[in-house]
Structure formats: structure tokens, C-alpha cells
Design an enzyme around this catalytic site. Sequence first.
Site, PDB file in Angstrom:
ATOM      1  N   ASP A  97       0.862  -1.188   0.000  1.00 30.26           N
ATOM      2  CA  ASP A  97       0.000   0.000   0.000  1.00 30.26           C
ATOM      3  C   ASP A  97       0.896   1.234   0.000  1.00 30.26           C
ATOM      4  O   ASP A  97       1.577   1.500   0.999  1.00 30.26           O
ATOM      5  CB  ASP A  97      -0.895   0.042   1.244  1.00 30.26           C
ATOM      6  N   LYS A 159      -7.138   3.331  -2.778  1.00 36.69           N
ATOM      7  CA  LYS A 159      -7.415   3.315  -1.340  1.00 36.69           C
ATOM      8  C   LYS A 159      -7.666   4.737  -0.867  1.00 36.69           C
ATOM      9  O   LYS A 159      -6.984   5.672  -1.295  1.00 36.69           O
ATOM     10  CB  LYS A 159      -6.239   2.684  -0.603  1.00 36.69           C
ATOM     11  N   LYS A 188     -10.231   0.102  -1.658  1.00 38.80           N
ATOM     12  CA  LYS A 188     -10.013  -0.130  -0.234  1.00 38.80           C
ATOM     13  C   LYS A 188     -10.423   1.104   0.543  1.00 38.80           C
ATOM     14  O   LYS A 188      -9.867   2.187   0.360  1.00 38.80           O
ATOM     15  CB  LYS A 188      -8.552  -0.482   0.045  1.00 38.80           C
TER      16      LYS A 188
END
Length: 229
Positions: A97, A159, A188
Site C-alpha cells: 500500500d 485506497k 479499499k
Amino acid sequence: MSAKEIPPAEMAAFIDHTLLKPEATAADIAVLCEQAMAHNFKSVCVNSGFTGLAKRELNGSEVLVCTVVGFPLGAMSAGAKAAEARLAIVDGAQEIDMVVAVGAVKAGDWPAVSADIEAVLQACGEVPLKVIFETSLLTDEEIIRLCHICSDLGTAFVKTSTGFSTGGATLETVALMATEVGANVGVKASGGIRDYAAALAMVEAGATRLGTSAGVVIVSGEAGADSGY
């Protein structure tokens, strides 16, 4: 099964069980991993210094190791982020991430934004990359442009948030991101997801993964208070 039919225990498959606080200790990470294995969470999400430890703790389980890079500001050079990603993968990271270069987004320097993401994407190879936007700092137009860049580059996920800025995921932003990236890129939601009702609402809005430190509360179906992420 629609999102409304997902029982609390099955929400575990959406959850990246997260501990990113700077004061986290090795003992804390070990507990995080124990909880993740007990509840069958999708992954644990840790800072890169704990990647190897998490991998060892999760040995023999199906829980993935997710590592953040360029966290939490995204203001590092693209080369530094790429190097951190490569080292994390060597240590056992199975997902990465990364935090986008927020300043470049705000400046409208889209070539720099794209190059930053692409550098980490190349470093990841076959390891899925999620790109953290920090949506509380962005306009809808900037979010849309980022979604298109990520979709074009072929990242695995977009995300919402680090959980360390001015706000976390909102239903409206998750729905916008899900619409703009299309079916081939996951979304996400992270930041402020504190209980089952909030988690379910995010999935209904289009989230395909949830980043939260309240995973145990969520799968219990109870109301609860998160510690911040």
C-alpha cells in the site's frame, strides 16, 4: 450474496487488520497476527520495519502480509518508495500500500504523479499494489483523475486514506472511486471504520477491501470505537 446479506464473521474476508501507530512494538504486531489468524482476516497491514516479523508470525496461515510504503505523507521520492517496496517484498510482503505524492496531485503535476505510482508498481512486480489517495485533502476532480491514472497503469486497488490525516473514508468518496476505476480495480476504504455497521455500509458503497484496526469488533457484529485508523 448482496452486501446486506454478509454476516459479521464473513466480513473478515474484506479486512486488512491494521496496526500502523509509531509506538507499536513487536509484541503488539504479534498480537495483531494472532487476531488475524483467529478470525481469518484477509491480511495484516504493518509498517515496513515489521514486515519480516509479521511474515514469521503468520507462517502456515492464509493471512497475507500487507506493507505500507511512503507512509504516511507520500512526500518521499519515487525512488525511495520503490526501494522500500522492493525491500518489503524481500522481507515477505504479499501486498503493498503506497501513499501517492499528495503535493504533486495538489499542484496538478500529473506526469509526476503517474511516474511516482509507476515506479512503485514496477518495483512490486507481481505483488498487488494499492494506491492511497488521502482523499480528505483532495477535490472530487483530483480523486477522479487519480482513479483514471491508477486504472490506466493497472494497479490492483485504489485506497481512500492513511488514517493519519484530516479525515478517513466516506461513503460518497468510496462510491465515486468505485465508479471511476471500473470493475478491474478494487477499492479499499480505510480510516474511521469502527464497527460492523460502518464496514457493511462501505462494502455496500463499493469497497472491496477494508483497512481498519477494529477488525475484531467488526466481525463480532458489535458497536465499538476504533483507536484511530
